[in-house]
Write a protein that holds these residues in place. Sequence first.
Motif, PDB file in Angstrom:
ATOM      1  N   TYR A  56       0.845  -1.202   0.000  1.00 37.22           N
ATOM      2  CA  TYR A  56       0.000   0.000   0.000  1.00 37.22           C
ATOM      3  C   TYR A  56       0.880   1.252   0.000  1.00 37.22           C
ATOM      4  O   TYR A  56       1.945   1.273   0.614  1.00 37.22           O
ATOM      5  N   ALA A 111      -4.960   1.604  -0.240  1.00 36.59           N
ATOM      6  CA  ALA A 111      -5.201   1.372   1.187  1.00 36.59           C
ATOM      7  C   ALA A 111      -6.016   0.106   1.368  1.00 36.59           C
ATOM      8  O   ALA A 111      -6.698  -0.338   0.437  1.00 36.59           O
ATOM      9  N   PRO A 112      -5.965  -0.500   2.577  1.00 36.69           N
ATOM     10  CA  PRO A 112      -6.737  -1.719   2.821  1.00 36.69           C
ATOM     11  C   PRO A 112      -8.210  -1.548   2.432  1.00 36.69           C
ATOM     12  O   PRO A 112      -8.828  -0.524   2.727  1.00 36.69           O
ATOM     13  N   GLY A 113      -8.723  -2.557   1.732  1.00 35.77           N
ATOM     14  CA  GLY A 113     -10.113  -2.528   1.311  1.00 35.77           C
ATOM     15  C   GLY A 113     -10.345  -1.805   0.005  1.00 35.77           C
ATOM     16  O   GLY A 113     -11.471  -1.758  -0.492  1.00 35.77           O
ATOM     17  N   TYR A 153      -0.674  -7.098  10.096  1.00 36.47           N
ATOM     18  CA  TYR A 153      -2.003  -6.775   9.564  1.00 36.47           C
ATOM     19  C   TYR A 153      -2.802  -5.946  10.568  1.00 36.47           C
ATOM     20  O   TYR A 153      -3.579  -5.078  10.183  1.00 36.47           O
ATOM     21  N   ALA A 154      -2.591  -6.219  11.861  1.00 38.79           N
ATOM     22  CA  ALA A 154      -3.308  -5.435  12.875  1.00 38.79           C
ATOM     23  C   ALA A 154      -2.889  -3.973  12.777  1.00 38.79           C
ATOM     24  O   ALA A 154      -3.712  -3.063  12.905  1.00 38.79           O
ATOM     25  N   ASP A 155      -1.615  -3.762  12.533  1.00 34.00           N
ATOM     26  CA  ASP A 155      -1.105  -2.398  12.377  1.00 34.00           C
ATOM     27  C   ASP A 155      -1.648  -1.799  11.074  1.00 34.00           C
ATOM     28  O   ASP A 155      -2.097  -0.653  11.041  1.00 34.00           O
ATOM     29  N   ALA A 156      -1.634  -2.597  10.026  1.00 37.03           N
ATOM     30  CA  ALA A 156      -2.128  -2.102   8.731  1.00 37.03           C
ATOM     31  C   ALA A 156      -3.591  -1.674   8.832  1.00 37.03           C
ATOM     32  O   ALA A 156      -4.018  -0.708   8.199  1.00 37.03           O
ATOM     33  N   ALA A 157      -4.348  -2.396   9.661  1.00 40.38           N
ATOM     34  CA  ALA A 157      -5.779  -2.103   9.784  1.00 40.38           C
ATOM     35  C   ALA A 157      -6.043  -0.751  10.421  1.00 40.38           C
ATOM     36  O   ALA A 157      -7.124  -0.195  10.280  1.00 40.38           O
ATOM     37  N   THR A 158      -5.066  -0.241  11.133  1.00 39.25           N
ATOM     38  CA  THR A 158      -5.276   1.038  11.821  1.00 39.25           C
ATOM     39  C   THR A 158      -4.784   2.211  10.992  1.00 39.25           C
ATOM     40  O   THR A 158      -4.891   3.356  11.411  1.00 39.25           O
TER      41      THR A 158
END
Lengths: 159, 206
Positions: A56, A111-113, A153-158
């Motif tokens: 990303y 970005a994610p999603g 991934y938890a970090d990426a989600a934020t």
Amino acid sequence: MKPFSVSAIALSTFAFFATCTRSDSATETALVSDHNLIVSHVFAPAPVSSDVMSLYFTIENTGQKDDTLLTVRTAIAEHTSVHESVTEDGMTHMQALVSLPLPAGQTVELAPGGVHVMLSDLTQSISEGDTVYADLVFASAPSIALRIPVVSYADAATR
Amino acid sequence: MIRRLSLITIVAGVLACNATPPPKPGDLRGMLYVDPLAKPEFELVSTAGDTFSFKEETEGFVTLLFFGYTSCPDICPIHMASIASVLRTLTPQVAHRVKVVMVTTDPERDTPERFRKWLDAFDRSFIGLTGSHEDVNAIQRQLLLPRAVTVGDGDDYTVGHSASVIAFTTDNRAHVSYGFGTRQADWAHDLPMLVNSSWESLEEER
């Protein structure tokens, strides 16, 4: 006059990178090419399974001309493709994009999603905390080399 | 004076009954179903190879149900990582009342070993279920979700699927679902509410 301009550009470039090196987070580092493309917020979540990962970043085209991201080259994956997660009628699927338009004066966020570069058939084991590298190849601007921090991934989600 | 005393009495009474303000359904950050979904009764196979009876095995738990696949680089791991991350921040009294169940939409590639390893990267308690495409499609249909669709050829195909996580509460119904874009703060906000209040009590307080 010309030497002054060159010096001014060199100085501003130096100042830019000097600013970047003070950044605490590698993801905040922006790279600039001489064709007005600014890449920032670069990160990749560590792959969970060993064969795919996402990349990303944000590209701002500050110039007067449109450009296009044609491909992403990296030694860590056999294949790279730009994908967009699209939701239609409750179904989310990934749509491969042949290229990614970068309209003049606009910022394109991966970005994610949403849009992401999918790296598949990874050639090496990659873990959180690693740094990996890739080159963004454009239709007009010279390639930009990315230094990519690998996050969870938890970090990426934020982000 | 009498009116003031009455008011004080009422306030004191309310405070005595409810030391902490009760949650309201409108406070939930997920998307509410107009018509709640019944918890489906299906049997699939766990990553340990055992038959998993969904309704029975999740009875009494808040159950988050998601359909996805392990070669998914974006939506699926983000959802799982967000939920796992939040569960670690919640009290055991709440976290232990939540079950996370993921059904694979890619049974060809998601072998039990691969699926288990992938889930363990997020949380070892996460449950992975596998079944035939027909069985999984039937469950998705029952839950008003589109069936998963495979796109592409060879080994590099992707699978289109719903990005929603359906939350079943202890009344064995789903009143709320969580689409992609649900932030960790949203999970941290909603999960204790879903665990600590039965849906009936939430509805009464609406």
